[in-house]
Design a protein around this motif. Structure first.
Motif, PDB file in Angstrom:
ATOM      1  N   CYS A   1       4.442   4.006  -0.709  1.00 37.57           N
ATOM      2  CA  CYS A   1       3.091   4.360  -1.179  1.00 37.57           C
ATOM      3  C   CYS A   1       3.045   4.549  -2.696  1.00 37.57           C
ATOM      4  O   CYS A   1       1.981   4.412  -3.298  1.00 37.57           O
ATOM      5  N   ALA A   2       4.170   4.821  -3.304  1.00 37.25           N
ATOM      6  CA  ALA A   2       4.219   5.025  -4.755  1.00 37.25           C
ATOM      7  C   ALA A   2       4.493   3.729  -5.519  1.00 37.25           C
ATOM      8  O   ALA A   2       4.492   3.732  -6.740  1.00 37.25           O
ATOM      9  N   THR A   3       4.721   2.628  -4.795  1.00 37.09           N
ATOM     10  CA  THR A   3       4.981   1.350  -5.462  1.00 37.09           C
ATOM     11  C   THR A   3       3.688   0.571  -5.638  1.00 37.09           C
ATOM     12  O   THR A   3       2.683   0.851  -4.985  1.00 37.09           O
ATOM     13  N   GLN A   4       3.752  -0.418  -6.490  1.00 39.51           N
ATOM     14  CA  GLN A   4       2.605  -1.300  -6.698  1.00 39.51           C
ATOM     15  C   GLN A   4       3.022  -2.719  -6.367  1.00 39.51           C
ATOM     16  O   GLN A   4       4.053  -3.198  -6.845  1.00 39.51           O
ATOM     17  N   SER A   5       2.229  -3.358  -5.544  1.00 41.16           N
ATOM     18  CA  SER A   5       2.466  -4.753  -5.187  1.00 41.16           C
ATOM     19  C   SER A   5       1.120  -5.393  -4.894  1.00 41.16           C
ATOM     20  O   SER A   5       0.213  -4.748  -4.363  1.00 41.16           O
ATOM     21  N   GLU A   6       1.007  -6.652  -5.244  1.00 34.52           N
ATOM     22  CA  GLU A   6      -0.216  -7.387  -4.933  1.00 34.52           C
ATOM     23  C   GLU A   6      -0.218  -7.865  -3.484  1.00 34.52           C
ATOM     24  O   GLU A   6      -1.236  -8.335  -2.988  1.00 34.52           O
ATOM     25  N   ASN A   7       0.900  -7.735  -2.808  1.00 32.44           N
ATOM     26  CA  ASN A   7       1.026  -8.187  -1.434  1.00 32.44           C
ATOM     27  C   ASN A   7       0.636  -7.058  -0.482  1.00 32.44           C
ATOM     28  O   ASN A   7       1.471  -6.271  -0.047  1.00 32.44           O
ATOM     29  N   ALA A   8      -0.636  -6.995  -0.162  1.00 37.30           N
ATOM     30  CA  ALA A   8      -1.153  -5.915   0.684  1.00 37.30           C
ATOM     31  C   ALA A   8      -0.549  -5.930   2.084  1.00 37.30           C
ATOM     32  O   ALA A   8      -0.459  -4.881   2.731  1.00 37.30           O
ATOM     33  N   SER A   9      -0.111  -7.090   2.553  1.00 32.50           N
ATOM     34  CA  SER A   9       0.450  -7.156   3.899  1.00 32.50           C
ATOM     35  C   SER A   9       1.728  -6.328   4.026  1.00 32.50           C
ATOM     36  O   SER A   9       2.047  -5.860   5.120  1.00 32.50           O
TER      37      SER A   9
ATOM     38  N   LEU B   1      15.236  -8.360  -2.832  1.00 31.16           N
ATOM     39  CA  LEU B   1      13.841  -7.988  -2.605  1.00 31.16           C
ATOM     40  C   LEU B   1      13.344  -7.094  -3.724  1.00 31.16           C
ATOM     41  O   LEU B   1      14.111  -6.325  -4.296  1.00 31.16           O
ATOM     42  N   ASP B   2      12.038  -7.176  -4.000  1.00 33.56           N
ATOM     43  CA  ASP B   2      11.470  -6.217  -4.948  1.00 33.56           C
ATOM     44  C   ASP B   2      11.296  -4.882  -4.217  1.00 33.56           C
ATOM     45  O   ASP B   2      11.524  -4.782  -3.004  1.00 33.56           O
ATOM     46  N   ASP B   3      10.921  -3.846  -4.951  1.00 34.61           N
ATOM     47  CA  ASP B   3      10.859  -2.501  -4.358  1.00 34.61           C
ATOM     48  C   ASP B   3       9.946  -2.430  -3.141  1.00 34.61           C
ATOM     49  O   ASP B   3      10.311  -1.861  -2.113  1.00 34.61           O
ATOM     50  N   ALA B   4       8.755  -2.999  -3.237  1.00 36.20           N
ATOM     51  CA  ALA B   4       7.803  -2.924  -2.125  1.00 36.20           C
ATOM     52  C   ALA B   4       8.329  -3.683  -0.903  1.00 36.20           C
ATOM     53  O   ALA B   4       8.207  -3.200   0.228  1.00 36.20           O
ATOM     54  N   GLU B   5       8.902  -4.855  -1.104  1.00 36.13           N
ATOM     55  CA  GLU B   5       9.460  -5.622   0.019  1.00 36.13           C
ATOM     56  C   GLU B   5      10.605  -4.853   0.670  1.00 36.13           C
ATOM     57  O   GLU B   5      10.687  -4.764   1.896  1.00 36.13           O
ATOM     58  N   ARG B   6      11.477  -4.307  -0.142  1.00 39.30           N
ATOM     59  CA  ARG B   6      12.632  -3.565   0.371  1.00 39.30           C
ATOM     60  C   ARG B   6      12.191  -2.335   1.161  1.00 39.30           C
ATOM     61  O   ARG B   6      12.662  -2.080   2.269  1.00 39.30           O
ATOM     62  N   LEU B   7      11.252  -1.584   0.608  1.00 42.98           N
ATOM     63  CA  LEU B   7      10.793  -0.369   1.288  1.00 42.98           C
ATOM     64  C   LEU B   7      10.011  -0.684   2.560  1.00 42.98           C
ATOM     65  O   LEU B   7      10.122   0.035   3.554  1.00 42.98           O
ATOM     66  N   SER B   8       9.241  -1.758   2.544  1.00 41.97           N
ATOM     67  CA  SER B   8       8.510  -2.168   3.739  1.00 41.97           C
ATOM     68  C   SER B   8       9.475  -2.504   4.875  1.00 41.97           C
ATOM     69  O   SER B   8       9.273  -2.102   6.024  1.00 41.97           O
ATOM     70  N   GLN B   9      10.539  -3.223   4.564  1.00 45.06           N
ATOM     71  CA  GLN B   9      11.547  -3.548   5.571  1.00 45.06           C
ATOM     72  C   GLN B   9      12.313  -2.296   6.008  1.00 45.06           C
ATOM     73  O   GLN B   9      12.669  -2.155   7.174  1.00 45.06           O
ATOM     74  N   ASP B  10      12.545  -1.391   5.071  1.00 43.15           N
ATOM     75  CA  ASP B  10      13.219  -0.135   5.385  1.00 43.15           C
ATOM     76  C   ASP B  10      12.387   0.668   6.388  1.00 43.15           C
ATOM     77  O   ASP B  10      12.929   1.254   7.340  1.00 43.15           O
ATOM     78  N   VAL B  11      11.082   0.705   6.190  1.00 45.01           N
ATOM     79  CA  VAL B  11      10.196   1.388   7.140  1.00 45.01           C
ATOM     80  C   VAL B  11      10.308   0.734   8.511  1.00 45.01           C
ATOM     81  O   VAL B  11      10.458   1.416   9.529  1.00 45.01           O
ATOM     82  N   ALA B  12      10.260  -0.600   8.550  1.00 44.26           N
ATOM     83  CA  ALA B  12      10.309  -1.318   9.824  1.00 44.26           C
ATOM     84  C   ALA B  12      11.590  -0.991  10.598  1.00 44.26           C
ATOM     85  O   ALA B  12      11.547  -0.735  11.805  1.00 44.26           O
ATOM     86  N   ILE B  13      12.705  -0.983   9.909  1.00 46.41           N
ATOM     87  CA  ILE B  13      13.990  -0.732  10.566  1.00 46.41           C
ATOM     88  C   ILE B  13      14.093   0.716  11.039  1.00 46.41           C
ATOM     89  O   ILE B  13      14.669   0.999  12.083  1.00 46.41           O
ATOM     90  N   ASN B  14      13.514   1.632  10.303  1.00 44.86           N
ATOM     91  CA  ASN B  14      13.633   3.057  10.631  1.00 44.86           C
ATOM     92  C   ASN B  14      12.462   3.599  11.435  1.00 44.86           C
ATOM     93  O   ASN B  14      12.405   4.798  11.682  1.00 44.86           O
ATOM     94  N   ALA B  15      11.559   2.759  11.872  1.00 49.39           N
ATOM     95  CA  ALA B  15      10.406   3.208  12.659  1.00 49.39           C
ATOM     96  C   ALA B  15      10.821   3.438  14.111  1.00 49.39           C
ATOM     97  O   ALA B  15      10.456   2.706  15.020  1.00 49.39           O
TER      98      ALA B  15
END
Length: 135
Positions: free
Chosen positions: A115-123, A85-99
């Protein structure tokens, strides 16, 4: 497709996706819904073993495990897919698991990094904030 090639991760992903669409339509009995979700998980687990880099498979499997309250299984699926996964995908999943209340600090750290990463995938951002807000 799975009958023709039972060890093809693409075929397994298609069958899992079809099962999930059927479940989402809401026309199944409770037992049929549970059976179709179980089949989707099994197909995705098999596909993940065959191709650990498959993002659809890995991320869908994480979501299914979390929806069923299977945090340890979700974490295992995350560990398998994270290197791909790229950084944003990895961190998004990390948030989901740790929520979760008991993982509050890990969730906040992952959300701050996201929040400090850049991705075109707003979802990715939307879903991470929705998960963090839900708990």
């Amino acid at each position: 497709m799975v009958k023709l090639d039972p060890n093809n991760p693409v075929s397994l992903n298609f069958r899992a996706h079809a099962a999930l669409v059927e479940v989402d339509q809401g026309r199944l009995s409770v037992s049929d819904r549970a059976r179709r979700l179980r089949q989707a998980k099994e197909d995705l687990e098999h596909a993940a073993q065959l191709d650990p880099s498959d993002k659809f498979c890995g991320m869908t499997l994480i979501d299914l495990h979390l929806a069923d309250g299977e945090v340890n299984e979700a974490h295992e699926a995350f560990e398998r897919i994270a290197p791909f996964l790229d950084d944003a995908e990895r961190l998004s999943q990390d948030v989901a698991i740790n929520a979760q209340p008991e993982r509050d600090e890990q969730c906040r750290r992952a959300l701050t990094k996201l929040c400090a990463t850049q991705s075109e995938n707003a979802s990715l951002y939307y879903n991470a904030f929705a998960r963090a807000r839900a708990w």
